[in-house]
Design an enzyme around this catalytic site. Sequence first.
Site, PDB file in Angstrom:
ATOM      1  N   TYR A 158     -14.268  40.990  35.729  1.00  2.25           N
ATOM      2  CA  TYR A 158     -13.043  41.580  36.581  1.00  2.25           C
ATOM      3  C   TYR A 158     -11.905  41.148  35.332  1.00  2.25           C
ATOM      4  CZ  TYR A 158      -9.853  44.372  39.149  1.00  2.25           C
ATOM      5  OH  TYR A 158      -8.682  45.473  39.470  1.00  2.25           O
ATOM      6  N   LYS A 165      -4.118  41.407  38.936  1.00  2.00           N
ATOM      7  CA  LYS A 165      -3.816  41.472  40.826  1.00  2.00           C
ATOM      8  C   LYS A 165      -3.577  41.573  41.209  1.00  2.00           C
ATOM      9  CE  LYS A 165      -5.647  45.932  40.377  1.00  2.00           C
ATOM     10  NZ  LYS A 165      -4.155  47.338  40.366  1.00  2.00           N
TER      11      LYS A 165
HETATM   12  P1  NAP Z   1      -7.616  55.938  37.219  1.00  2.00           P
HETATM   13  O1  NAP Z   1      -7.816  57.821  37.667  1.00  2.00           O
HETATM   14  O2  NAP Z   1      -7.755  55.678  35.184  1.00  2.00           O
HETATM   15  O3  NAP Z   1      -5.814  55.534  37.647  1.00  2.00           O
HETATM   16  C1  NAP Z   1      -5.070  54.768  37.049  1.00  2.00           C
HETATM   17  C2  NAP Z   1      -3.564  55.728  36.619  1.00  2.00           C
HETATM   18  O4  NAP Z   1      -2.157  54.621  35.729  1.00  2.00           O
HETATM   19  C3  NAP Z   1      -3.936  56.280  35.181  1.00  2.00           C
HETATM   20  O5  NAP Z   1      -3.780  57.638  35.511  1.00  2.00           O
HETATM   21  C4  NAP Z   1      -3.408  55.864  34.181  1.00  2.00           C
HETATM   22  O6  NAP Z   1      -2.728  56.742  33.211  1.00  2.00           O
HETATM   23  C5  NAP Z   1      -2.254  54.825  34.710  1.00  2.00           C
HETATM   24  N1  NAP Z   1      -1.085  53.965  33.890  1.00  2.00           N
HETATM   25  C6  NAP Z   1      -1.897  53.413  33.067  1.00  2.00           C
HETATM   26  N2  NAP Z   1      -0.527  52.746  32.546  1.00  2.00           N
HETATM   27  C7  NAP Z   1      -0.048  53.405  32.725  1.00  2.00           C
HETATM   28  C8  NAP Z   1       1.724  53.364  32.360  1.00  2.00           C
HETATM   29  N3  NAP Z   1       1.782  52.423  31.614  1.00  2.00           N
HETATM   30  N4  NAP Z   1       2.542  54.412  32.486  1.00  2.00           N
HETATM   31  C9  NAP Z   1       2.195  54.292  33.629  1.00  2.00           C
HETATM   32  N5  NAP Z   1       0.544  55.389  34.118  1.00  2.00           N
HETATM   33  C10 NAP Z   1       0.002  54.322  33.690  1.00  2.00           C
HETATM   34  O7  NAP Z   1      -7.987  54.647  38.079  1.00  2.00           O
HETATM   35  P2  NAP Z   1      -7.797  54.137  39.439  1.00  2.00           P
HETATM   36  O8  NAP Z   1      -9.353  53.773  39.559  1.00  2.00           O
HETATM   37  O9  NAP Z   1      -7.611  55.279  40.456  1.00  2.00           O
HETATM   38  O10 NAP Z   1      -6.207  53.393  39.588  1.00  2.00           O
HETATM   39  C11 NAP Z   1      -5.582  53.339  40.159  1.00  2.00           C
HETATM   40  C12 NAP Z   1      -5.383  52.434  40.909  1.00  2.00           C
HETATM   41  O11 NAP Z   1      -5.852  51.621  42.129  1.00  2.00           O
HETATM   42  C13 NAP Z   1      -4.834  51.439  39.767  1.00  2.00           C
HETATM   43  O12 NAP Z   1      -4.120  50.125  40.643  1.00  2.00           O
HETATM   44  C14 NAP Z   1      -6.658  50.141  39.951  1.00  2.00           C
HETATM   45  O13 NAP Z   1      -6.740  49.315  39.728  1.00  2.00           O
HETATM   46  C15 NAP Z   1      -6.258  50.306  41.638  1.00  2.00           C
HETATM   47  N6  NAP Z   1      -7.803  50.295  42.348  1.00  2.00           N
HETATM   48  C16 NAP Z   1      -8.744  50.591  41.424  1.00  2.00           C
HETATM   49  C17 NAP Z   1      -9.680  50.277  42.106  1.00  2.00           C
HETATM   50  C18 NAP Z   1     -11.424  51.055  41.793  1.00  2.00           C
HETATM   51  O14 NAP Z   1     -12.785  50.473  42.055  1.00  2.00           O
HETATM   52  N7  NAP Z   1     -10.973  51.785  40.994  1.00  2.00           N
HETATM   53  C19 NAP Z   1     -10.304  49.326  43.072  1.00  2.00           C
HETATM   54  C20 NAP Z   1      -8.551  48.821  44.053  1.00  2.00           C
HETATM   55  C21 NAP Z   1      -7.984  49.305  43.610  1.00  2.00           C
HETATM   56  P3  NAP Z   1      -4.312  57.177  32.142  1.00  2.00           P
HETATM   57  O15 NAP Z   1      -5.275  56.888  32.565  1.00  2.00           O
HETATM   58  O16 NAP Z   1      -3.285  58.183  31.061  1.00  2.00           O
HETATM   59  O17 NAP Z   1      -3.773  55.903  31.299  1.00  2.00           O
END
Ligand code: NAP
Length: 259
Positions: A158, A165
Amino acid sequence: MGILDGKNILVAGVTLDTSIGFAVAKFAQEQGATVLISNFGQALRITRRIAKRLPTLPPVLELDVTDAEHLAALPDAIRAELGEDAVLHGVVHSIAYGNPETLLGGKFLTGPWADVAQAVQVSAYSLKDLAVACRPLMSDGGSVVGLTFDATIAWPVYDWMGVAKAALESTSRYLARDLGPDGIRVNLVSAGPLRTLAAKAIPGFEELESMWSTKAPLGWDNTDQEPTARAVCALLSDLFPATTGEIVHVDGGFHAMGA
Ligand code: NAP
């Protein structure tokens, strides 16, 4: 009756229907909320298509959280959808980015500052920027919720996202301090690994996932975003009126186990 009846909620960070933000938007609508979603750049096209899979088609806003003009225009963009007297009751920050080529998957000792700075801006600083941008619409108080991956320890692969984070977790506490007097609560949900676009971009993500199968006492389904979405919606609702600066774990209990 839903726990979000009558509430207007912005969910920032929806790309695909695997996005945690999508699951939040869906559950929030099911609980009675009027939802707006946002994304940025080329993926906006995909978001507009995916939005049709929600129970109610939400307005899709363009918001790059690193773009000062987008942030300044956000209140008017929301008013254009919800009316001149629009009030926002909830904001979800479901956004993160770290260059997978340079910062993740065993690149901790070589990750360049410019990329680290970008990761911290998009993934942590933007929680403050988004909350401040929405503040003029939150005259009745409300709830800001972000998503983290437990940053109290060092994980395999990570790397610099872990540092970003940790910055997000700290940012949420300072925001809770400064927005509390306005009646705005700021909390995070710390989710276990979920197979989203962002997660699949992490080289070696399977190494993280595999730990959950043996250590999470409740078990963990890495394809089910709904438990995380439910916790986000609970924090958006009136069910946690005196909770702020908190991190709620939705990880099958993994974080509480020593081995
Ligand atoms: P995701 O579907 O890829 O969502 C992340 C989003 O962030 C995407 O819509 C992405 O857009 C957007 N983004 C990136 N740069 C940006 C910017 N400059 N302005 C506006 N939007 C932007 O993945 P996700 O896993 O659902 O992530 C959502 C949150 O959950 C994140 O904070 C992630 O770290 C957190 N999280 C995820 C997990 C996991 O295992 N998946 C676990 C714990 C926490 P694009 O697709 O266009 O880049």
